[in-house]
Design a protein around this motif. Sequence first.
Motif, short mmCIF file in Angstrom:
data_model
loop_
_atom_site.label_atom_id
_atom_site.label_comp_id
_atom_site.label_asym_id
_atom_site.label_seq_id
_atom_site.Cartn_x
_atom_site.Cartn_y
_atom_site.Cartn_z
N MET A 146 29.12 63.92 26.81
CA MET A 146 28.86 62.30 26.64
C MET A 146 27.68 62.06 27.81
O MET A 146 27.01 61.05 27.42
N ALA A 147 27.91 62.61 28.87
CA ALA A 147 26.72 62.29 29.77
C ALA A 147 25.32 62.62 29.46
O ALA A 147 24.28 61.78 29.51
N LEU A 148 25.21 63.87 28.51
CA LEU A 148 23.75 64.21 28.06
C LEU A 148 23.33 63.09 26.86
O LEU A 148 22.12 62.69 27.14
N ALA A 149 24.54 62.53 26.30
CA ALA A 149 23.68 61.53 25.12
C ALA A 149 23.36 60.18 25.96
O ALA A 149 22.50 59.77 25.51
N GLU A 150 24.00 60.06 26.95
CA GLU A 150 23.72 58.90 27.79
C GLU A 150 22.21 59.09 28.53
O GLU A 150 21.35 58.05 28.60
N LEU A 151 22.18 60.10 28.81
CA LEU A 151 20.92 60.29 29.57
C LEU A 151 19.76 60.60 28.52
O LEU A 151 18.50 59.91 28.70
N ALA A 152 19.91 60.81 27.24
CA ALA A 152 19.04 60.96 26.16
C ALA A 152 18.70 59.49 25.87
O ALA A 152 17.58 59.25 25.43
N ARG A 187 14.03 62.81 32.36
CA ARG A 187 13.80 63.90 31.60
C ARG A 187 14.25 65.31 32.33
O ARG A 187 14.89 66.22 31.61
N ALA A 188 14.04 65.21 33.46
CA ALA A 188 14.44 66.47 34.37
C ALA A 188 15.96 66.33 34.40
O ALA A 188 16.51 67.50 34.40
N ARG A 235 21.06 68.89 32.85
CA ARG A 235 22.36 68.75 32.24
C ARG A 235 22.66 69.74 30.65
O ARG A 235 23.70 70.08 30.61
N ARG A 236 21.51 69.55 30.04
CA ARG A 236 21.46 70.23 28.77
C ARG A 236 21.61 71.74 29.09
O ARG A 236 22.48 72.34 28.57
N ASP A 237 21.01 72.17 30.22
CA ASP A 237 21.26 73.68 30.18
C ASP A 237 22.68 74.01 30.94
O ASP A 237 23.13 75.11 30.57
N ILE A 238 23.09 73.01 31.79
CA ILE A 238 24.40 73.36 32.28
C ILE A 238 25.62 73.22 31.22
O ILE A 238 26.40 73.95 31.00
N ALA A 239 25.37 72.40 30.26
CA ALA A 239 26.26 72.09 28.92
C ALA A 239 26.39 73.50 28.34
O ALA A 239 27.04 74.06 27.61
N ALA A 240 24.70 73.74 28.11
CA ALA A 240 24.79 75.06 27.21
C ALA A 240 25.47 76.56 27.60
O ALA A 240 25.94 77.42 27.10
N HIS A 241 25.14 76.51 29.08
CA HIS A 241 26.06 77.58 29.81
C HIS A 241 27.50 77.45 29.91
O HIS A 241 28.14 78.55 29.57
#
Length: 86
Positions: A1-7, A59-60, A65-71
């Motif tokens: 959810m945080a990732l979508a808000e950042l996007a 973007r950074a 956050r995307r990398d953390i979510a993928a991990h």
Amino acid sequence: MALAELARNRDRLQERLDGLNPAPAPDLDPLIAARIGALHQIWADGKRAEINLSLARSRAEWITRRDIAAHSFGRWQVLCRLSPPD
């Protein structure tokens, strides 16, 4: 959810950046249009610098956050494979 808000935040910043381009005003006197265009360019350059900095930070943060979510997702998949079936 945080990732979508950042996007979404990143997209809003990009829209603000894109919105700084002036619309042509063909009905104005060319001299007045040039002066207004120059003043707008000076103002817009400052805003672009401000928005670009925010956009880079956004973007950074999104990439981090995307990398953390993928991990985390990868770890979850491994745990699911290691868990005995019910």
